[in-house]
Design a protein around this motif. Structure first.
Motif, PDB file in Angstrom:
ATOM      1  N   GLU A   1     -26.475  61.536  20.156  1.00 61.71           N
ATOM      2  CA  GLU A   1     -26.825  60.274  20.803  1.00 61.71           C
ATOM      3  C   GLU A   1     -27.053  60.407  22.301  1.00 61.71           C
ATOM      4  O   GLU A   1     -27.203  59.396  22.988  1.00 61.71           O
ATOM      5  N   ALA A   2     -27.089  61.644  22.796  1.00 59.65           N
ATOM      6  CA  ALA A   2     -27.261  61.849  24.238  1.00 59.65           C
ATOM      7  C   ALA A   2     -28.029  63.134  24.477  1.00 59.65           C
ATOM      8  O   ALA A   2     -27.896  64.101  23.707  1.00 59.65           O
ATOM      9  N   PRO A   3     -28.825  63.186  25.530  1.00 52.59           N
ATOM     10  CA  PRO A   3     -29.551  64.429  25.816  1.00 52.59           C
ATOM     11  C   PRO A   3     -28.617  65.599  26.085  1.00 52.59           C
ATOM     12  O   PRO A   3     -28.964  66.748  25.803  1.00 52.59           O
ATOM     13  N   GLN A   4     -27.423  65.328  26.612  1.00 50.37           N
ATOM     14  CA  GLN A   4     -26.466  66.408  26.867  1.00 50.37           C
ATOM     15  C   GLN A   4     -26.097  67.136  25.572  1.00 50.37           C
ATOM     16  O   GLN A   4     -25.857  68.345  25.564  1.00 50.37           O
TER      17      GLN A   4
ATOM     18  N   GLN B   1     -37.244  51.450  22.608  1.00 56.99           N
ATOM     19  CA  GLN B   1     -36.132  52.039  21.859  1.00 56.99           C
ATOM     20  C   GLN B   1     -36.477  51.997  20.375  1.00 56.99           C
ATOM     21  O   GLN B   1     -36.071  51.094  19.645  1.00 56.99           O
ATOM     22  N   ARG B   2     -37.206  52.995  19.929  1.00 58.56           N
ATOM     23  CA  ARG B   2     -37.719  53.026  18.562  1.00 58.56           C
ATOM     24  C   ARG B   2     -37.737  54.461  18.051  1.00 58.56           C
ATOM     25  O   ARG B   2     -37.915  55.409  18.796  1.00 58.56           O
ATOM     26  N   LEU B   3     -37.560  54.601  16.740  1.00 57.16           N
ATOM     27  CA  LEU B   3     -37.476  55.920  16.134  1.00 57.16           C
ATOM     28  C   LEU B   3     -38.757  56.727  16.262  1.00 57.16           C
ATOM     29  O   LEU B   3     -38.722  57.957  16.268  1.00 57.16           O
ATOM     30  N   ASP B   4     -39.902  56.045  16.326  1.00 57.15           N
ATOM     31  CA  ASP B   4     -41.159  56.785  16.391  1.00 57.15           C
ATOM     32  C   ASP B   4     -41.631  57.026  17.824  1.00 57.15           C
ATOM     33  O   ASP B   4     -42.808  57.338  18.048  1.00 57.15           O
ATOM     34  N   HIS B   5     -40.748  56.899  18.802  1.00 59.37           N
ATOM     35  CA  HIS B   5     -41.101  57.251  20.183  1.00 59.37           C
ATOM     36  C   HIS B   5     -41.163  58.776  20.298  1.00 59.37           C
ATOM     37  O   HIS B   5     -40.347  59.486  19.691  1.00 59.37           O
ATOM     38  N   PRO B   6     -42.113  59.323  21.065  1.00 56.47           N
ATOM     39  CA  PRO B   6     -42.200  60.784  21.212  1.00 56.47           C
ATOM     40  C   PRO B   6     -40.914  61.442  21.696  1.00 56.47           C
ATOM     41  O   PRO B   6     -40.620  62.589  21.323  1.00 56.47           O
ATOM     42  N   ALA B   7     -40.130  60.736  22.508  1.00 54.17           N
ATOM     43  CA  ALA B   7     -38.858  61.312  22.974  1.00 54.17           C
ATOM     44  C   ALA B   7     -37.903  61.530  21.808  1.00 54.17           C
ATOM     45  O   ALA B   7     -37.141  62.502  21.791  1.00 54.17           O
ATOM     46  N   CYS B   8     -37.938  60.644  20.845  1.00 60.69           N
ATOM     47  CA  CYS B   8     -37.090  60.795  19.654  1.00 60.69           C
ATOM     48  C   CYS B   8     -37.599  61.939  18.777  1.00 60.69           C
ATOM     49  O   CYS B   8     -36.803  62.673  18.184  1.00 60.69           O
ATOM     50  N   ASP B   9     -38.921  62.084  18.710  1.00 65.96           N
ATOM     51  CA  ASP B   9     -39.475  63.227  17.984  1.00 65.96           C
ATOM     52  C   ASP B   9     -38.959  64.534  18.589  1.00 65.96           C
ATOM     53  O   ASP B   9     -38.579  65.464  17.865  1.00 65.96           O
ATOM     54  N   HIS B  10     -38.943  64.598  19.915  1.00 64.00           N
ATOM     55  CA  HIS B  10     -38.446  65.806  20.584  1.00 64.00           C
ATOM     56  C   HIS B  10     -36.990  66.078  20.198  1.00 64.00           C
ATOM     57  O   HIS B  10     -36.635  67.218  19.843  1.00 64.00           O
ATOM     58  N   ALA B  11     -36.153  65.053  20.261  1.00 60.29           N
ATOM     59  CA  ALA B  11     -34.734  65.237  19.952  1.00 60.29           C
ATOM     60  C   ALA B  11     -34.548  65.709  18.510  1.00 60.29           C
ATOM     61  O   ALA B  11     -33.751  66.624  18.235  1.00 60.29           O
ATOM     62  N   ARG B  12     -35.290  65.108  17.590  1.00 61.41           N
ATOM     63  CA  ARG B  12     -35.159  65.509  16.190  1.00 61.41           C
ATOM     64  C   ARG B  12     -35.614  66.954  15.981  1.00 61.41           C
ATOM     65  O   ARG B  12     -35.014  67.707  15.206  1.00 61.41           O
TER      66      ARG B  12
ATOM     67  N   THR C   1     -32.104  56.766  23.447  1.00 61.34           N
ATOM     68  CA  THR C   1     -33.213  56.237  24.249  1.00 61.34           C
ATOM     69  C   THR C   1     -32.712  55.506  25.492  1.00 61.34           C
ATOM     70  O   THR C   1     -33.369  55.511  26.535  1.00 61.34           O
ATOM     71  N   ALA C   2     -31.535  54.895  25.398  1.00 60.10           N
ATOM     72  CA  ALA C   2     -30.950  54.273  26.590  1.00 60.10           C
ATOM     73  C   ALA C   2     -30.525  55.332  27.603  1.00 60.10           C
ATOM     74  O   ALA C   2     -30.720  55.176  28.817  1.00 60.10           O
ATOM     75  N   ALA C   3     -29.977  56.447  27.092  1.00 60.08           N
ATOM     76  CA  ALA C   3     -29.474  57.495  27.987  1.00 60.08           C
ATOM     77  C   ALA C   3     -30.591  58.160  28.776  1.00 60.08           C
ATOM     78  O   ALA C   3     -30.367  58.625  29.905  1.00 60.08           O
ATOM     79  N   ILE C   4     -31.799  58.213  28.225  1.00 59.60           N
ATOM     80  CA  ILE C   4     -32.896  58.849  28.959  1.00 59.60           C
ATOM     81  C   ILE C   4     -33.733  57.833  29.724  1.00 59.60           C
ATOM     82  O   ILE C   4     -34.751  58.179  30.319  1.00 59.60           O
ATOM     83  N   GLY C   5     -33.302  56.555  29.701  1.00 61.95           N
ATOM     84  CA  GLY C   5     -33.916  55.555  30.559  1.00 61.95           C
ATOM     85  C   GLY C   5     -35.147  54.868  30.012  1.00 61.95           C
ATOM     86  O   GLY C   5     -35.907  54.270  30.780  1.00 61.95           O
ATOM     87  N   LEU C   6     -35.361  54.891  28.693  1.00 62.37           N
ATOM     88  CA  LEU C   6     -36.511  54.178  28.146  1.00 62.37           C
ATOM     89  C   LEU C   6     -36.283  52.668  28.237  1.00 62.37           C
ATOM     90  O   LEU C   6     -35.147  52.201  28.099  1.00 62.37           O
TER      91      LEU C   6
END
Length: 381
Positions: A211-214, A248-259, A238-243
């Motif tokens: 749940e966090a980039p760390q 704040q959605r599962l199909d955001h590219p940032a979430c793709d990266h995390a997965r 998504t809150a932790a990375i400032g979106l």
């Protein structure tokens, strides 16, 4: 044959190969749930699963005749009848495959005595479900995070629940959220080891939430021997990375990266991966609003499936309909073609359309067929 090096032994190979087998045992062919539902502990009872199933089945019957599956979900007309029939049977027989009784974000901060009482009440409800045969085949608790600064509360809830439960039904796991420090995993694992010993329980396993980039920075094979799964937490991440809130959605590219980082870190291991959730329910009981919710949820489930995440979190009974419709359509659309390609490989011939599959692709096809068989199966009980 003539060789130049007389002794082919490689110094240190045996030990390195042993470590490889420990770190990368390969994916075991077991039935992974297609979803997890979580229910705040103060709203959980022995009838929760039945109520979710009845609610979802009622929505299916009221708002989804077979001729609307194509319009709402894009299911091919040739599959619509089978998909709807399977979903109706699933909701009647096994609406929930994996259950979490939530003592974290969905539950909040409560007076100590109140949380103690809810932990004991949850244990009694689980006992009744187990006795009736209505407990999902996977189930467990989500406890509070150590990152909140009060590990004693997290441990006390788990301890009190397990102590009140006594005999532990199969399928139990603990969800450990917000793992901001790698050391928390080892500390929590030690707690589980002590509870296992002191209560005379089978080995307790847990799943972590990413749940966090760390957290991405310390994901790796062999992170903890008790770790069985990693679940992505879309809203905290998504809150932790400032979106902004609307992103704040599962199909955001940032979430793709995390997965993808999660997939890379745990590839070749036995760690199961799960996606997050959609925090929305139908705005009203009207068909228009129910269909709007289903369409959006189905988009996210399809996005997860395409990215190789075959499990996700559901937060409302309406999600069960869109979850199972989308999962079943996804697997049925390719099942016969995949099966034919595997058979062609086994018979050492080209598949249809001139496809020549590589061994790695055949392994992927076989795994997909196994996953489909598991997802489409109804319980024997």
């Amino acid at each position: 044959m003539r060789v130049t090096i007389g002794d082919p032994a490689v110094a240190g190979f045996a030990e390195v190969h042993r470590l490889q087998q420990i770190r990368y045992p390969g994916v075991t062919p077991r039935r992974q749930p297609v979803h997890t539902i979580y229910v705040p502990a103060d709203r959980f009872s022995s009838s929760t699963v039945a109520e979710w199933g009845a609610h979802a089945l009622g929505l299916l019957e009221e708002h989804l005749p077979v001729d609307l599956l194509t319009e709402v979900f894009g299911v091919p007309a040739s599959l619509a009848g089978e998909v709807r029939e399977r979903v109706a049977a699933k909701l009647a027989a096994e609406p929930v495959e994996d259950l979490r009784i939530d003592f974290e974000d969905g539950y909040g901060l409560r007076p100590a005595a109140e949380e103690d009482a809810h932990a004991e009440a949850a244990a009694e409800a689980v006992k009744r479900m187990h006795a009736r045969g209505t407990l999902p085949r996977r189930w467990g608790l989500r406890v509070k995070s150590f990152a909140d600064g009060d590990p004693a509360r997290s441990i006390r809830t788990l301890d009190g629940f397990l102590t009140a439960l006594g005999e532990l039904p199969p399928g139990f796991t603990v969800t450990f959220p917000k793992v901001l420090m790698e050391e928390y995993l080892g500390q929590f694992s030690q707690v589980l080891a002590r509870l296992t010993q002191d209560l005379g329980l089978p080995e307790l396993r847990f799943e972590m939430q990413v749940e966090a980039p760390q957290t991405l920075a310390f994901l790796r094979p062999g992170l903890d021997p008790r770790l069985g799964a990693a679940h992505f937490g879309v809203f905290d991440y998504t809150a932790a990375i400032g979106l902004p809130p609307h992103e704040q959605r599962l199909d955001h590219p940032a979430c793709d990266h995390a997965r993808h980082v999660m997939q890379t870190a745990f590839a070749g291991t036995a760690i199961e991966l799960s996606d997050g959730s959609l925090a929305a329910s139908p705005a009203s009981s009207s068909r228009h609003n129910v269909h709007a919710l289903w369409r959006r949820h189905a988009e996210l489930v399809r996005h997860s499936l395409r990215h190789g995440f075959y499990q996700g979190w559901d937060m409302h009974p309406s999600h069960l309909v869109s979850r199972f419709v989308t999962v079943y359509a996804f697997h049925l659309a390719t099942y016969d073609k995949y099966q034919a390609r595997v058979k062609a490989w086994e018979e050492q011939r080209e598949a249809g359309d001139g496809v020549m599959d590589e061994p790695a692709t055949i392994k992927t096809l076989a795994a997909a067929l196994h996953r489909a068989d598991a997802a489409l199966a109804l319980p024997s009980r």
